[in-house]
Design a protein around this motif. Structure first.
Motif, PDB file in Angstrom:
ATOM      1  N   UNK A   9       0.840  -1.198   0.000  1.00  9.26           N
ATOM      2  CA  UNK A   9       0.000   0.000   0.000  1.00  9.26           C
ATOM      3  C   UNK A   9       0.877   1.250   0.000  1.00  9.26           C
ATOM      4  N   UNK A  10       0.239   2.413  -0.080  1.00 10.66           N
ATOM      5  CA  UNK A  10       1.001   3.656  -0.073  1.00 10.66           C
ATOM      6  C   UNK A  10       1.492   3.982   1.342  1.00 10.66           C
ATOM      7  N   UNK A  11       2.196   5.086   1.452  1.00  7.06           N
ATOM      8  CA  UNK A  11       2.799   5.489   2.720  1.00  7.06           C
ATOM      9  C   UNK A  11       1.757   5.702   3.810  1.00  7.06           C
ATOM     10  N   UNK A  12       0.537   6.154   3.441  1.00  9.07           N
ATOM     11  CA  UNK A  12      -0.508   6.437   4.410  1.00  9.07           C
ATOM     12  C   UNK A  12      -1.378   5.213   4.703  1.00  9.07           C
ATOM     13  N   UNK A  13      -1.107   4.096   4.061  1.00  9.25           N
ATOM     14  CA  UNK A  13      -1.818   2.821   4.267  1.00  9.25           C
ATOM     15  C   UNK A  13      -3.315   2.923   3.998  1.00  9.25           C
ATOM     16  N   UNK A  14      -3.704   3.667   2.968  1.00  7.73           N
ATOM     17  CA  UNK A  14      -5.123   3.776   2.636  1.00  7.73           C
ATOM     18  C   UNK A  14      -5.601   2.489   1.961  1.00  7.73           C
ATOM     19  N   UNK A  15      -6.834   2.095   2.237  1.00 11.37           N
ATOM     20  CA  UNK A  15      -7.374   0.847   1.690  1.00 11.37           C
ATOM     21  C   UNK A  15      -7.552   0.906   0.178  1.00 11.37           C
ATOM     22  N   UNK A  16      -7.755   2.091  -0.380  1.00 10.75           N
ATOM     23  CA  UNK A  16      -7.959   2.202  -1.825  1.00 10.75           C
ATOM     24  C   UNK A  16      -6.680   1.978  -2.613  1.00 10.75           C
ATOM     25  N   UNK A  17      -5.540   2.085  -1.960  1.00  4.12           N
ATOM     26  CA  UNK A  17      -4.270   1.902  -2.671  1.00  4.12           C
ATOM     27  C   UNK A  17      -3.671   0.512  -2.478  1.00  4.12           C
ATOM     28  N   UNK A  18      -4.385  -0.390  -1.823  1.00  2.57           N
ATOM     29  CA  UNK A  18      -3.845  -1.727  -1.558  1.00  2.57           C
ATOM     30  C   UNK A  18      -3.751  -2.559  -2.824  1.00  2.57           C
ATOM     31  N   UNK A  19      -2.630  -3.281  -2.938  1.00  2.00           N
ATOM     32  CA  UNK A  19      -2.422  -4.239  -4.018  1.00  2.00           C
ATOM     33  C   UNK A  19      -2.234  -5.605  -3.357  1.00  2.00           C
ATOM     34  N   UNK A  20      -3.078  -6.549  -3.700  1.00  2.00           N
ATOM     35  CA  UNK A  20      -3.070  -7.892  -3.112  1.00  2.00           C
ATOM     36  C   UNK A  20      -1.896  -8.702  -3.646  1.00  2.00           C
ATOM     37  N   UNK A  21      -1.178  -9.404  -2.742  1.00  4.11           N
ATOM     38  CA  UNK A  21      -0.059 -10.244  -3.160  1.00  4.11           C
ATOM     39  C   UNK A  21      -0.183 -11.701  -2.752  1.00  4.11           C
ATOM     40  N   UNK A  22      -1.134 -12.069  -1.918  1.00  4.03           N
ATOM     41  CA  UNK A  22      -1.297 -13.482  -1.605  1.00  4.03           C
ATOM     42  C   UNK A  22      -1.864 -13.735  -0.223  1.00  4.03           C
ATOM     43  N   UNK A  23      -2.229 -15.005  -0.005  1.00  7.19           N
ATOM     44  CA  UNK A  23      -2.727 -15.472   1.288  1.00  7.19           C
ATOM     45  C   UNK A  23      -1.786 -16.567   1.761  1.00  7.19           C
ATOM     46  N   UNK A  24      -1.369 -16.490   3.020  1.00  5.87           N
ATOM     47  CA  UNK A  24      -0.370 -17.408   3.556  1.00  5.87           C
ATOM     48  C   UNK A  24      -0.857 -18.011   4.863  1.00  5.87           C
ATOM     49  N   UNK A  25      -0.283 -19.162   5.232  1.00  2.00           N
ATOM     50  CA  UNK A  25      -0.679 -19.819   6.472  1.00  2.00           C
ATOM     51  C   UNK A  25       0.179 -19.405   7.664  1.00  2.00           C
ATOM     52  N   UNK A  26       1.204 -18.569   7.449  1.00  2.97           N
ATOM     53  CA  UNK A  26       1.996 -18.043   8.559  1.00  2.97           C
ATOM     54  C   UNK A  26       2.505 -16.648   8.208  1.00  2.97           C
ATOM     55  N   UNK A  27       2.719 -15.855   9.242  1.00  7.57           N
ATOM     56  CA  UNK A  27       3.213 -14.487   9.048  1.00  7.57           C
ATOM     57  C   UNK A  27       4.622 -14.503   8.453  1.00  7.57           C
ATOM     58  N   UNK A  28       5.438 -15.474   8.856  1.00 10.16           N
ATOM     59  CA  UNK A  28       6.816 -15.532   8.346  1.00 10.16           C
ATOM     60  C   UNK A  28       6.856 -15.817   6.841  1.00 10.16           C
ATOM     61  N   UNK A  29       5.948 -16.646   6.349  1.00 10.49           N
ATOM     62  CA  UNK A  29       5.887 -16.908   4.906  1.00 10.49           C
ATOM     63  C   UNK A  29       5.462 -15.659   4.140  1.00 10.49           C
ATOM     64  N   UNK A  30       4.543 -14.889   4.710  1.00 15.01           N
ATOM     65  CA  UNK A  30       4.115 -13.639   4.080  1.00 15.01           C
ATOM     66  C   UNK A  30       5.277 -12.645   4.032  1.00 15.01           C
TER      67      UNK A  30
END
Length: 59
Positions: A9-30
């Motif tokens: 996302x952008x510097x301000x973390x707005x939801x409209x600027x989010x780009x999806x990169x995947x779904x993972x089963x652990x935070x470390x994999x993400x």
């Protein structure tokens, strides 16, 4: 079961600027995927959203 959704996302973390990169089963994999794809930079942020799957709430 917990899943982690990876966004860039952008510097301000707005939801409209989010780009999806995947779904993972652990935070470390993400995090590994974000590092591998070079998602960390000075004008963008990485957001990892934790969601819970298959929860049954009784009323």
């Amino acid at each position: 079961m917990k899943l982690f959704i990876l966004y860039q996302t952008d510097f301000w973390k707005s939801k409209t600027s989010r780009v999806f990169f995947g779904i993972f089963d652990s935070r470390s994999k993400a995090m590994d995927c974000a590092k591998y794809n070079g998602l960390f930079c000075s004008n963008a942020k990485v957001v990892i959203e934790e969601v819970t799957l298959n929860i049954l709430e009784e009323i």
